[in-house]
Design an enzyme around this catalytic site. Structure first.
Site, PDB file in Angstrom:
ATOM      1  N   HIS A  69      45.900  27.420  46.082  1.00  0.00           N
ATOM      2  CA  HIS A  69      45.566  26.513  44.985  1.00  0.00           C
ATOM      3  C   HIS A  69      44.121  26.042  45.087  1.00  0.00           C
ATOM      4  O   HIS A  69      43.768  25.048  44.481  1.00  0.00           O
ATOM      5  CB  HIS A  69      46.491  25.292  45.007  1.00  0.00           C
ATOM      6  CG  HIS A  69      47.873  25.604  44.523  1.00  0.00           C
ATOM      7  ND1 HIS A  69      48.844  24.646  44.387  1.00  0.00           N
ATOM      8  CD2 HIS A  69      48.447  26.752  44.134  1.00  0.00           C
ATOM      9  CE1 HIS A  69      49.958  25.204  43.943  1.00  0.00           C
ATOM     10  NE2 HIS A  69      49.747  26.478  43.792  1.00  0.00           N
ATOM     11  N   HIS A  70      43.301  26.751  45.897  1.00  0.00           N
ATOM     12  CA  HIS A  70      41.919  26.262  46.047  1.00  0.00           C
ATOM     13  C   HIS A  70      41.190  26.334  44.717  1.00  0.00           C
ATOM     14  O   HIS A  70      40.207  25.642  44.500  1.00  0.00           O
ATOM     15  CB  HIS A  70      41.171  27.029  47.151  1.00  0.00           C
ATOM     16  CG  HIS A  70      40.730  28.400  46.738  1.00  0.00           C
ATOM     17  ND1 HIS A  70      41.603  29.447  46.589  1.00  0.00           N
ATOM     18  CD2 HIS A  70      39.511  28.892  46.426  1.00  0.00           C
ATOM     19  CE1 HIS A  70      40.928  30.524  46.210  1.00  0.00           C
ATOM     20  NE2 HIS A  70      39.660  30.205  46.109  1.00  0.00           N
ATOM     21  N   LYS A  75      46.675  33.270  39.826  1.00  0.00           N
ATOM     22  CA  LYS A  75      46.653  34.478  38.988  1.00  0.00           C
ATOM     23  C   LYS A  75      47.234  35.653  39.740  1.00  0.00           C
ATOM     24  O   LYS A  75      46.948  35.850  40.924  1.00  0.00           O
ATOM     25  CB  LYS A  75      45.184  34.781  38.637  1.00  0.00           C
ATOM     26  CG  LYS A  75      45.000  35.834  37.603  1.00  0.00           C
ATOM     27  CD  LYS A  75      45.104  35.274  36.208  1.00  0.00           C
ATOM     28  CE  LYS A  75      45.154  36.371  35.151  1.00  0.00           C
ATOM     29  NZ  LYS A  75      46.477  37.024  35.044  1.00  0.00           N
ATOM     30  N   LYS A  99      41.121  38.960  46.529  1.00  0.00           N
ATOM     31  CA  LYS A  99      40.525  39.765  45.458  1.00  0.00           C
ATOM     32  C   LYS A  99      39.695  38.891  44.512  1.00  0.00           C
ATOM     33  O   LYS A  99      38.548  39.192  44.205  1.00  0.00           O
ATOM     34  CB  LYS A  99      41.677  40.384  44.676  1.00  0.00           C
ATOM     35  CG  LYS A  99      41.453  41.732  44.099  1.00  0.00           C
ATOM     36  CD  LYS A  99      42.690  42.155  43.301  1.00  0.00           C
ATOM     37  CE  LYS A  99      43.406  43.308  43.938  1.00  0.00           C
ATOM     38  NZ  LYS A  99      44.459  43.872  43.064  1.00  0.00           N
ATOM     39  N   ASP A 104      34.371  36.845  42.554  1.00  0.00           N
ATOM     40  CA  ASP A 104      34.037  35.577  41.889  1.00  0.00           C
ATOM     41  C   ASP A 104      34.807  35.357  40.592  1.00  0.00           C
ATOM     42  O   ASP A 104      34.224  34.985  39.568  1.00  0.00           O
ATOM     43  CB  ASP A 104      32.521  35.498  41.609  1.00  0.00           C
ATOM     44  CG  ASP A 104      31.724  35.396  42.892  1.00  0.00           C
ATOM     45  OD1 ASP A 104      32.209  34.747  43.843  1.00  0.00           O
ATOM     46  OD2 ASP A 104      30.626  35.980  42.957  1.00  0.00           O
ATOM     47  N   LYS A 111      51.669  36.099  42.808  1.00  0.00           N
ATOM     48  CA  LYS A 111      52.322  37.366  42.441  1.00  0.00           C
ATOM     49  C   LYS A 111      53.777  37.084  42.126  1.00  0.00           C
ATOM     50  O   LYS A 111      54.392  36.193  42.719  1.00  0.00           O
ATOM     51  CB  LYS A 111      52.260  38.345  43.617  1.00  0.00           C
ATOM     52  CG  LYS A 111      52.454  39.782  43.218  1.00  0.00           C
ATOM     53  CD  LYS A 111      51.217  40.284  42.526  1.00  0.00           C
ATOM     54  CE  LYS A 111      51.013  41.746  42.547  1.00  0.00           C
ATOM     55  NZ  LYS A 111      49.611  42.083  42.309  1.00  0.00           N
ATOM     56  N   SER A 367      41.282  40.407  33.158  1.00  0.00           N
ATOM     57  CA  SER A 367      42.258  39.354  32.841  1.00  0.00           C
ATOM     58  C   SER A 367      41.538  38.012  32.696  1.00  0.00           C
ATOM     59  O   SER A 367      41.867  37.197  31.829  1.00  0.00           O
ATOM     60  CB  SER A 367      43.285  39.220  33.966  1.00  0.00           C
ATOM     61  OG  SER A 367      44.328  40.142  33.795  1.00  0.00           O
TER      62      SER A 367
HETATM   63  N1  GLU Z   1      48.392  43.186  38.932  1.00  0.00           N
HETATM   64  C1  GLU Z   1      46.995  43.336  38.936  1.00  0.00           C
HETATM   65  C2  GLU Z   1      46.446  43.242  40.350  1.00  0.00           C
HETATM   66  O1  GLU Z   1      47.152  43.447  41.303  1.00  0.00           O
HETATM   67  C3  GLU Z   1      46.287  42.426  37.952  1.00  0.00           C
HETATM   68  C4  GLU Z   1      46.485  40.971  38.142  1.00  0.00           C
HETATM   69  C5  GLU Z   1      45.919  40.115  37.014  1.00  0.00           C
HETATM   70  O2  GLU Z   1      45.329  40.652  36.098  1.00  0.00           O
HETATM   71  O3  GLU Z   1      46.124  38.907  37.087  1.00  0.00           O
HETATM   72  O4  GLU Z   1      45.287  43.035  40.566  1.00  0.00           O
END
Ligand code: GLU
Length: 476
Positions: A69-70, A75, A99, A104, A111, A367
């Site tokens: 949650h930083h 996402k 990632k 950035d 997930k 995204s």
């Molecule tokens: N599922 C993709 C990943 O592993 C995309 C995640 C996203 O767009 O939030 O990077």
């Protein structure tokens, strides 16, 4: 594997934690801070019933892990598969945190996973499961534009994201920003042009960048440039098929392709469009005219090539086959395809590994652009496209007058065109991948890591996340 070697941990979570710890050991952050960065903030485990088309009731098991949650929202995609479990989802959530930090993208990692045999369910059944899952996330505050934003992953796509946004919009009080509750949506439902192919395009940008550094290519025995490189792609799903297409368009030669049903090989190059057409006709890549079928799908990993792109699932390159990999570059388009021990073997053999946490970041990057678009309620390029086009036309007119000749309409069209959404998305993705690569390479060189870009990537993520906690004053 030598008889004395310790057994390799099989869980992805252990693999990810090992990669984290190796990079953490190079830092002097307090242990508590490193522990806070590494650990998963929370996992929501859900069980819900759903009605099959024949009226019978089945129980579905699902998860949503929020690793960090930083930065908010969290996402990460939602995976539909028969073999997902809590550890795997937590590990994939951690990879999302790293990632996002590396490229950035201002999100924490998350997930989702739903344990179902996707192929055996009808579209109506999958819709019921997806809507119920979205509702369960909503009930516990695990979804929302500023809270948690899912996206597609293995086994899901635009259709599932459409069901999620529709479910969310029907129950939320926040109508203004509700489109931003999920990304990877179809374009008419608030999606962004270029999201579908974004991960594959990011893979090509990252690879092209790595191959452009003549010094590094020389160190691994290759010439500079992606053009002419012989590539094997494992997995022809959304990521692999687009990655294969983009590297081919950049001048690389596809010498091997692998899918669930088998692998094919052609030293002179495979015709990707033909292979994909053959697969949609026959259900298999095997038997394509002009290609040799390999007896086992995993043998594709051991083919003679310059670049191997694992674009399927995790744990594909292990201690069992790492020494047999003949590629000089392993470009990780999937999440977690190489185990920690296999990575060390590859490094020892002077193979350049472009790690998942960097190379697979194209999807989440676009995204992010989609989320920004949804919150701003305006398509990228809408405001400036014509203005830029007209400025370029004026400039060309001035140059034409100076040169004493008029540009042809074709030349004007080619040189003066204003950018539309897809142009802006691609250029934003290109900038992101190039910038991150140079950052990682410089950090790696400065830390004496040579070509170990996985360690450099994890180190970069740790530094960036640690800085957030330090700025919060939580840690000295
Ligand atoms: N599922 C993709 C990943 O592993 C995309 C995640 C996203 O767009 O939030 O990077």
């Amino acid at each position: 594997m030598s008889p004395a070697a310790a057994p390799e941990p099989t869980s992805l979570l252990e693999q990810v934690d090992q990669a984290f710890e190796k990079a953490a050991a190079l830092t002097s952050y307090p242990r508590g801070l490193l522990g806070q960065i590494r650990r998963c903030n929370g996992v929501y485990r859900i069980t819900f019933p759903f009605k099959r088309d024949d009226g019978s009731i089945e129980i579905v098991q699902a998860w949503r892990a929020e690793h960090s949650h930083h930065k908010l929202p969290t996402k990460g995609g939602i995976r539909y598969a028969e073999i997902v479990d809590e550890d795997e989802i937590s590990a994939l959530a951690a990879l999302m945190t790293y990632k996002c930090a590396i490229v950035d993208v201002p999100f924490g990692g998350a997930k989702g996973g739903v344990r179902i045999p996707v192929q055996s369910y009808s579209a109506a059944e999958l819709e019921r499961i997806t809507r119920r899952y979205a509702y369960e996330l909503y009930k516990k505050n695990f979804i929302g534009p500023g809270i948690g934003v899912p996206a597609p992953d293995y086994g899901t796509g635009e259709r599932e994201m459409a069901w999620i946004v529709d479910t969310y919009q029907s129950i939320t009080a926040d109508k203004l920003s509700s489109l931003a509750c999920v990304t990877g949506k179809p374009v008419p439902l608030g999606g962004i042009r270029g999201r579908r192919e974004a991960t594959g395009l990011g893979v090509m940008f990252g690879l092209r960048e790595a191959c452009s550094v003549a010094e590094d290519m020389k160190a691994i025995g290759l010439s500079a440039g992606l053009e002419g490189k012989r590539v094997v792609v494992q997995g022809l799903g959304n990521v692999g098929s687009h990655a294969a297409r983009f590297v081919r368009d950049a001048g690389a030669i596809l010498v091997g392709l692998a899918e669930r049903e088998g692998a094919i090989h052609a030293e002179g190059g495979l015709d990707l469009d033909r292979v994909l057409a053959h697969r949609s006709e026959t259900g298999s890549i095997l038997g394509v005219p002009g290609a040799t079928d390999l007896p086992r799908t995993d043998l594709a990993l051991e083919l003679d090539c310059d670049i191997l792109v694992p674009a399927a699932l995790e744990n594909q390159i292990t201690v069992e086959n790492a020494a047999k990999i003949r590629a000089r570059i392993v470009a990780e388009a999937a999440n977690g395809p190489t185990t920690a021990a296999a990575h060390e073997i590859l490094l020892g053999r002077n193979v350049l590994v472009l790690p998942d946490v960097y190379l697979g970041a194209g999807g989440v990057t676009v995204s992010y652009f989609e989320w920004v678009k949804n919150l701003s309620h305006v398509r990228f390029g809408r405001l400036e496209k014509r203005y830029e086009q007209q400025s370029h036309q004026r400039l060309l007119h001035g140059i034409g007058a100076f040169l004493g000749r008029d540009f042809t309409p074709g030349e004007v069209e080619a040189m003066a065109r204003g950018p539309d959404e897809e142009d802006i998305v691609r250029s934003g993705l290109e900038e992101t991948m190039i910038r991150a690569y140079s950052e990682l390479r410089t950090l790696g060189l400065r830390a004496g890591l040579g070509l170990d870009l996985r360690k450099a990537s994890m180190l970069s993520a740790i530094h960036k996340i640690a800085r957030c906690y330090e700025d919060l004053g939580i840690f000295p």
